[in-house]
Design an enzyme around this catalytic site. Structure first.
Site, PDB file in Angstrom:
ATOM      1  CE  LYS B  77      31.306 -66.471  -2.714  1.00 17.75           C
ATOM      2  NZ  LYS B  77      29.883 -66.077  -2.250  1.00 17.75           N
ATOM      3  CB  SER B 152      30.190 -66.902   1.481  1.00 20.78           C
ATOM      4  OG  SER B 152      29.479 -66.723   0.457  1.00 20.78           O
ATOM      5  CB  SER B 176      27.506 -64.189   0.074  1.00 19.69           C
ATOM      6  OG  SER B 176      27.015 -65.340   0.985  1.00 19.69           O
TER       7      SER B 176
END
Lengths: 91, 470
Positions: B77, B152, B176
């Site tokens: 990420k 996210s 997330s």
């Protein structure tokens, strides 16, 4: 906090926002969604004084300078500013 | 190759049926072929990945197998630092930021022999549940391109679900990792706060941020988690934690969280929880309902506390030290103001505003302190529940993945986090695994929640469900 108090806070919002009425309306919607009413709060936490402190060993008035230094002995003394009480830090 | 588990890939590599370079090339080929329509990656390190894979293949046999992840490509990420590679956090503010060091999770994976193949898209600074709030475009759900991937860590999950990488790393503050895993039929772990080092993870909400793996199977997830979970001197909140499984045949006590089975949850999501409960019962475990009354205000408390911490953490982005800097500003005050106005997206500014508002002297008691009170009450109620139960069971999301742009207001989007934020507030481990299907045949997820540092128990129970084929 009730709706009336939310609206009263609009003057504060104006300081935070410069991008128009829509943003303020949206912000109020979020606040309404997130606000815990006084009644609900009292029902959930009758002993608020106990509930707000996640660290029971830290008194509400804050730690003494000696206690802070004991927590962080390596920190140079001059860097630590010790408030008389928690409220003073908010002034 | 795209459907192979980490265990199968490890066996194939060890048996010489494929090389790390071949596996890496296959991942790069799939990224080229698919990512144009999905948008999972913000950057792909073609040459570096090939170099790392070749270097791995060239190692003597005795030095290769330092971990079961050795030679296997992965994606990170974009809020975790990879030395020398752009780390944008999905924000214009950090569009050209190149960190001079690796996050501990990244350096651990490199030491474990994993091949870092690229960085994945995310909601700006982790603020969002749909990966629609990135400055670099939306990511789509590979199972249905008209749907959001969850957020996210939507880029990381989409990269795994589409077979572009065998596993990926995300971060979970309020859900997330778990939400994207749920929306895409994957397994996602939010570890206990402190189990995995946060060093090199860009801070959003420091008291709730965690780093966790996204995989296709429970066993793969346990494998990645056990590699990245360790104490780190660079993160004072990290601790050494035992990773142990219950003895085979242990009858666990399962509690269904009654507050997360209400009208906000779709019938299909509730049915998924009931199916899992029936499966546990059939396996000889006990299942009862459990009440956590503070859960009804967890969403409010989460958004107040996380926004308050975000308003503080993001104060560092002032256009002076690093990050985006506005041009033609007459004085420092307008430089700060203009850089932040132009550098941050709408959702980030909304949260900074909310956090700043909640921390002002006039509002602190009504918002921030009350939220801390809710958090303390929630922790106490979870503690009490774990006196009677080993695992708590609930849905991961209220329903299947929403359509792109379906969340018209911030409040609608925040409501997607209903089932995931309570565990974040309490710092507890929570594993999302696929269970059942909803509208359009799309996957649903259930959450298993455990005591702090009971990840082994969660993996044990989840694998039992997975084996039963739920």
């Amino acid at each position: 906090m009730n709706e009336h108090e939310n609206i009263k806070s609009l003057s504060q919002l104006a300081m935070l926002m410069e991008d128009g009425e829509n943003t303020q309306t949206e912000f109020l919607e979020i606040l309404r969604f997130l606000t815990l009413s006084d009644a609900k709060w009292e029902a959930l936490c009758p002993k608020r004084e106990d509930a707000v402190s996640l660290r029971a060993d830290i008194p509400k008035e804050g730690l003494s300078k000696e206690a802070l230094l004991a927590l962080a002995p390596d920190v140079t003394e001059g860097y630590i500013s010790v408030p008389k009480a928690w409220e003073d830090t908010q002034e | 190759m795209k459907d192979m588990t980490l265990y199968a890939l490890n066996e194939a590599l060890r048996a010489g049926k494929m090389s790390s370079l071949e596996l890496t090339e296959e991942c790069l080929r799939r990224i080229k072929q698919q990512d144009g329509k999905i948008g999972a990656f913000l950057s792909v390190f073609e040459e570096e990945a090939r170099f790392a894979a070749k270097a791995f293949d060239a190692l003597p046999e005795g030095q290769k197998w330092v971990s079961p992840l050795a030679g296997i490509p992965t994606a990170i990420k974009d809020n975790l630092m990879v030395m020398g590679k752009r780390t944008t956090c999905g924000s214009k503010m950090l569009a050209n930021f190149v960190p001079p060091y690796d996050a501990t999770v990244v350096s651990t994976l490199k030491k474990a022999g994993a091949v870092i193949i690229g960085k994945t898209n995310m909601d700006e600074f982790g603020m969002g549940s749909t990966t629609e709030h990135s400055a670099f475009g939306v990511t789509r759900n590979p199972l249905d391109l008209s749907r959001v991937p969850g957020g996210s860590s939507g880029g990381s999950a989409s990269a795994v679900a589409s077979g572009m990488v065998p596993f990926a790393i995300g971060s979970d503050t309020g859900g997330s990792v778990r939400l994207p895993a749920s929306y895409q039929g994957l397994v996602g772990m939010r570890p206990t706060y402190g189990a995995v080092s946060r060093y090199g993870l860009t801070a959003f909400c420091s008291s709730m941020d965690t780093v966790g793996p996204i995989t296709k199977t429970v066993r793969d997830n346990a494998l990645v988690y056990s590699t990245i979970a360790h104490a780190d001197t660079m993160d004072a909140t990290s601790v050494a934690c035992p990773f142990t499984f219950p003895e085979k045949g242990t009858a666990l006590r399962i509690g269904i969280i009654s507050q997360l089975m209400g009208d906000e949850i779709s019938p299909a999501a509730k049915n998924a929880v009931i199916a899992a409960a029936e499966c546990f019962l059939a396996l000889g475990m006990t299942v009862k309902n459990v009440s956590i009354p503070h859960l009804q205000d967890a969403l409010s408390a989460y958004f107040i506390i996380s926004s308050a911490e975000a308003s503080s953490n993001l104060a560092r982005f002032d256009g002076v030290r690093y990050g985006y800097r506005a041009e033609n500003c007459a004085d420092p005050e307008s430089l700060y103001r203009q850089s932040r106005e132009e550098g941050f997206g709408a959702e980030v500014k909304r949260r900074i505003r909310l956090g700043t508002y909640a921390l002002t002297k006039e509002n602190k008691e009504a918002y921030y302190e009350r939220s801390l009170g809710i958090r303390a009450g929630l922790c106490a109620e979870f503690d009490a529940a774990f006196a009677d139960f080993d695992i708590l069971l609930c849905p991961t999301s209220p329903d299947v993945a929403p359509r792109l742009m379906q969340m018209q207001t911030p409040v609608q989007m925040y409501s997607q986090d209903l089932c995931t934020v309570p565990m974040s507030l309490a710092g507890l481990p929570a594993l999302s695994l696929p269970c059942g299907r909803g509208e359009g045949g799309l996957p649903l997820g259930i959450q298993l929640v455990g005591r702090a540092f009971s990840e082994g128990t969660l993996y044990y129970a989840a694998e039992l469900l997975e084996r039963e084929g739920i």
